[in-house]
Design a protein around this motif. Structure first.
Motif, PDB file in Angstrom:
ATOM      1  N   ILE A  21      -7.404 -82.355 -85.427  1.00  0.00           N
ATOM      2  CA  ILE A  21      -7.353 -81.333 -85.902  1.00  0.00           C
ATOM      3  C   ILE A  21      -6.366 -80.195 -84.922  1.00  0.00           C
ATOM      4  N   ALA A  22      -6.215 -80.487 -83.855  1.00  0.00           N
ATOM      5  CA  ALA A  22      -5.326 -79.727 -83.049  1.00  0.00           C
ATOM      6  C   ALA A  22      -3.847 -80.047 -83.655  1.00  0.00           C
ATOM      7  N   GLU A  23      -3.620 -81.282 -83.693  1.00  0.00           N
ATOM      8  CA  GLU A  23      -2.340 -81.827 -84.284  1.00  0.00           C
ATOM      9  C   GLU A  23      -2.099 -81.307 -85.661  1.00  0.00           C
ATOM     10  N   GLU A  24      -3.092 -81.175 -86.462  1.00  0.00           N
ATOM     11  CA  GLU A  24      -2.781 -80.445 -88.169  1.00  0.00           C
ATOM     12  C   GLU A  24      -2.478 -79.056 -87.882  1.00  0.00           C
ATOM     13  N   LEU A  25      -2.939 -78.319 -86.864  1.00  0.00           N
ATOM     14  CA  LEU A  25      -3.134 -77.038 -86.916  1.00  0.00           C
ATOM     15  C   LEU A  25      -1.912 -76.640 -85.912  1.00  0.00           C
ATOM     16  N   SER A  26      -1.336 -77.275 -85.123  1.00  0.00           N
ATOM     17  CA  SER A  26      -0.451 -77.018 -83.946  1.00  0.00           C
ATOM     18  C   SER A  26      -1.372 -76.108 -83.055  1.00  0.00           C
ATOM     19  N   ALA A  27      -2.365 -76.580 -82.771  1.00  0.00           N
ATOM     20  CA  ALA A  27      -3.494 -75.618 -81.842  1.00  0.00           C
ATOM     21  C   ALA A  27      -3.344 -76.275 -80.545  1.00  0.00           C
ATOM     22  N   PHE A 109     -19.011 -78.276 -89.657  1.00  0.00           N
ATOM     23  CA  PHE A 109     -18.565 -79.263 -90.402  1.00  0.00           C
ATOM     24  C   PHE A 109     -19.181 -80.416 -89.646  1.00  0.00           C
ATOM     25  N   TYR A 110     -19.574 -81.597 -90.225  1.00  0.00           N
ATOM     26  CA  TYR A 110     -20.291 -82.795 -89.936  1.00  0.00           C
ATOM     27  C   TYR A 110     -19.116 -84.023 -90.243  1.00  0.00           C
ATOM     28  N   PHE A 111     -18.420 -84.478 -89.323  1.00  0.00           N
ATOM     29  CA  PHE A 111     -17.617 -85.735 -89.396  1.00  0.00           C
ATOM     30  C   PHE A 111     -18.314 -86.992 -88.908  1.00  0.00           C
ATOM     31  N   ARG A 112     -18.276 -88.209 -89.624  1.00  0.00           N
ATOM     32  CA  ARG A 112     -18.761 -89.378 -89.225  1.00  0.00           C
ATOM     33  C   ARG A 112     -17.938 -89.957 -88.106  1.00  0.00           C
ATOM     34  N   ASN A 163     -11.081 -86.695 -93.174  1.00  0.00           N
ATOM     35  CA  ASN A 163     -12.588 -85.923 -93.079  1.00  0.00           C
ATOM     36  C   ASN A 163     -11.968 -84.353 -92.661  1.00  0.00           C
ATOM     37  N   ILE A 164     -11.131 -84.414 -92.043  1.00  0.00           N
ATOM     38  CA  ILE A 164     -10.787 -82.813 -91.582  1.00  0.00           C
ATOM     39  C   ILE A 164     -10.216 -81.874 -92.617  1.00  0.00           C
ATOM     40  N   GLU A 165      -9.901 -82.570 -93.724  1.00  0.00           N
ATOM     41  CA  GLU A 165      -9.133 -81.908 -94.831  1.00  0.00           C
ATOM     42  C   GLU A 165      -9.823 -80.706 -95.090  1.00  0.00           C
ATOM     43  N   GLU A 166     -11.301 -80.552 -95.191  1.00  0.00           N
ATOM     44  CA  GLU A 166     -11.859 -79.252 -95.921  1.00  0.00           C
ATOM     45  C   GLU A 166     -11.845 -78.420 -94.663  1.00  0.00           C
ATOM     46  N   MET A 167     -11.957 -78.669 -93.464  1.00  0.00           N
ATOM     47  CA  MET A 167     -11.829 -77.756 -92.516  1.00  0.00           C
ATOM     48  C   MET A 167     -10.448 -77.141 -92.331  1.00  0.00           C
ATOM     49  N   ILE A 168      -9.584 -77.817 -92.481  1.00  0.00           N
ATOM     50  CA  ILE A 168      -8.255 -77.267 -92.517  1.00  0.00           C
ATOM     51  C   ILE A 168      -7.979 -76.352 -93.473  1.00  0.00           C
ATOM     52  N   ARG A 169      -8.430 -76.771 -94.839  1.00  0.00           N
ATOM     53  CA  ARG A 169      -8.396 -75.869 -95.875  1.00  0.00           C
ATOM     54  C   ARG A 169      -9.227 -74.666 -95.779  1.00  0.00           C
TER      55      ARG A 169
END
Length: 173
Positions: A21-27, A109-112, A163-169
């Protein structure tokens, strides 16, 4: 929007999702033990992730006790667990960890994740051993209980970056 990802992970699955998630958001990303509430002032989005522990989200009290200080921020919580993502599981997690007012302020959000007995600390190993014995004495097991027994002795990783795509959207809205 400036985002921070905070996590608490026992066996590495929540940490893996936090890193993705941090990588995807540059967070920015931190273990919860390295964060204080003042550090969150410059952020617009606060993401907290933890593994499930008997339906409780590991370390979630850090968010719930500070929720009033995050009033003008987008607050997101994710949990990782070995069970498949089913609506009744997700509702149980939300209802166990958040009041109805908190649920209005937190997007969940829930991730397996997975399961790796070898990475557990001694106390958690003892609890899992007791759970295994309990399950073996039951006459009828749920699919999740059968699944837990099947992976008990072999490390299993169900994580998937997709799995993180919905959260990123959701964050990008």
């Amino acid at each position: 929007m400036k985002a921070i990802v905070i996590y608490k992970s026992k066996t590495g699955f929540a940490k893996k999702y936090a890193e993705w998630i941090a990588e995807e958001l540059s967070a920015d990303i931190f273990d919860v033990s390295k964060v204080n509430i003042k550090m969150l002032e410059p952020y617009d989005v606060v993401i907290y992730g933890g593994s499930l522990y008997a339906v409780g989200i590991n370390g979630i009290q850090w968010i719930t006790k500070n929720l009033d200080k995050l009033e003008n921020k987008k607050v997101i919580v994710f949990a990782t667990g070995a069970s498949p993502a089913r609506q009744e599981v997700i509702e149980e997690i939300k209802n166990k960890n958040f009041t109805s007012d908190q649920q209005k302020k937190i997007q969940f959000f829930y991730f397996r994740g997975g399961f790796d007995y070898s990475k557990l600390k001694p106390f958690d190993k003892m609890l899992m051993t007791i759970l295994k014995w309990r399950l073996k004495t039951k006459k009828e097991l749920t699919p999740d209980e059968n699944g837990m027994l099947a992976i008990y002795n072999k490390p299993t990783d169900f994580t998937c970056k997709k799995n993180i795509e919905e959260m990123i959207r959701y964050i990008d809205l």
